[in-house]
Design an enzyme around this catalytic site. Sequence first.
Site, PDB file in Angstrom:
ATOM      1  N   GLY A 189      -4.203  11.478   0.951  1.00  0.00           N
ATOM      2  CA  GLY A 189      -4.015  11.126  -0.560  1.00  0.00           C
ATOM      3  C   GLY A 189      -5.403   9.794  -0.527  1.00  0.00           C
ATOM      4  N   CYS A 190      -5.756   9.416  -1.629  1.00  0.00           N
ATOM      5  CA  CYS A 190      -6.648   8.425  -1.748  1.00  0.00           C
ATOM      6  C   CYS A 190      -6.482   7.322  -1.285  1.00  0.00           C
ATOM      7  CB  CYS A 190      -7.422   8.621  -3.189  1.00  0.00           C
ATOM      8  SG  CYS A 190      -6.174   8.573  -4.443  1.00  0.00           S
ATOM      9  N   TYR A 191      -5.269   6.786  -1.843  1.00  0.00           N
ATOM     10  CA  TYR A 191      -4.750   5.305  -1.600  1.00  0.00           C
ATOM     11  C   TYR A 191      -4.391   5.230  -0.013  1.00  0.00           C
ATOM     12  CZ  TYR A 191      -4.144   3.416  -6.378  1.00  0.00           C
ATOM     13  OH  TYR A 191      -4.287   3.108  -7.706  1.00  0.00           O
TER      14      TYR A 191
ATOM     15  N   THR B  76      -5.785   7.001   2.375  1.00  0.00           N
ATOM     16  CA  THR B  76      -6.985   6.912   3.262  1.00  0.00           C
ATOM     17  C   THR B  76      -7.282   5.572   3.443  1.00  0.00           C
ATOM     18  OG1 THR B  76      -7.445   9.134   2.565  1.00  0.00           O
ATOM     19  CG2 THR B  76      -9.427   7.683   3.199  1.00  0.00           C
TER      20      THR B  76
END
Length: 343
Positions: A146-148, A150
């Site tokens: 996920g973006c968060y 990462t």
Amino acid sequence: MKVSIIGTTGYGGAELLRILKQHPEFDIQSIHSTKEDIPIWNEYPHLYEIIENKLQKIDADQIADQSDIVFLATPSGISGKLASEFAGKNIKVIDLSGDLRIPAEKYREWYKQEPAQPGLVEEAVYGLSEWNHEKIKDANLVANPGCYPTASLLGLLPVVKAGIINPSSIVIDAKSGVSGAGRSLTRNTSFSEANENFRVYKVNEHQHTPEIEQQLLNWNNDIKPITFTTHLLPITRGIMTTSYVQLETEQSTRQLLELYKEMYSGHPFIRIRPENNFPSVKEVAGSNYCDIGLHADPRTGRLTIVAVIDNLMKGAAGQAVQNANIMYGMKENIGLDFVPLYP
């Protein structure tokens, strides 16, 4: 290599098209959606006379026959079902959703949906490129982070792995641009609600929490539950995570920067900022970079870690292509050497 993308009408899928259009080794074979037989530029006019492919129906057998790798850029709850359709077929799969990142019981609790088949989740390799390179290289199924997670994990893992922080002290203050919520309109992401506003959401309930904890525990079994708070920024792209941890022994900022530089040596997309220099989200926009800045406070004994990424690039499509490069034994930065957009 021939590539198919499922879910090209979302922002992650559109970013995959932008990257893969100019990738020297991957060719876009087909794009797929629940919408059929319309050119992709009807959805994204900026692609007019650049990408002429039409959206096709989703047929796993046909895709597996014609392509070497498929990217699943569909929402959570859908990708897991699609991944099962490709199981046993001669095609590599990279899933950009959260369906294959955490075990079924955790998924049901945090995502409030039915999980993917347990066997698929067990088979999927977690695709945090800089930290799981060897497993990704041999994988046929990758769960893209996920973006968060990462940004959070890239910032935290060096000190977690080194065992130099109090394992119960991790606090992550995270902020994202509105594109992280996807293309579907919601009240909080509408212009009048998001513009000139700054909003906290999903306090202690964000579905990326167990994903972050799971990976931290892989490096340090003593890690305790984290505090993870998310906010919505009135910008389109970008994530900033500011993490706070208590150091076990006195460490200077200079010492810690050397640790980070050593651990990320040879990783082309991690940029460790000099002492007293901290990144902002605009400085990585449109690129696959993760920039990290550090400060150890001798007064409190706490370390502050600032990490920034473009949520659609390093936080989604860029890392997915980076993982595809690794899976095929190519240099990680092939097709991803975008200079950040500025201003």
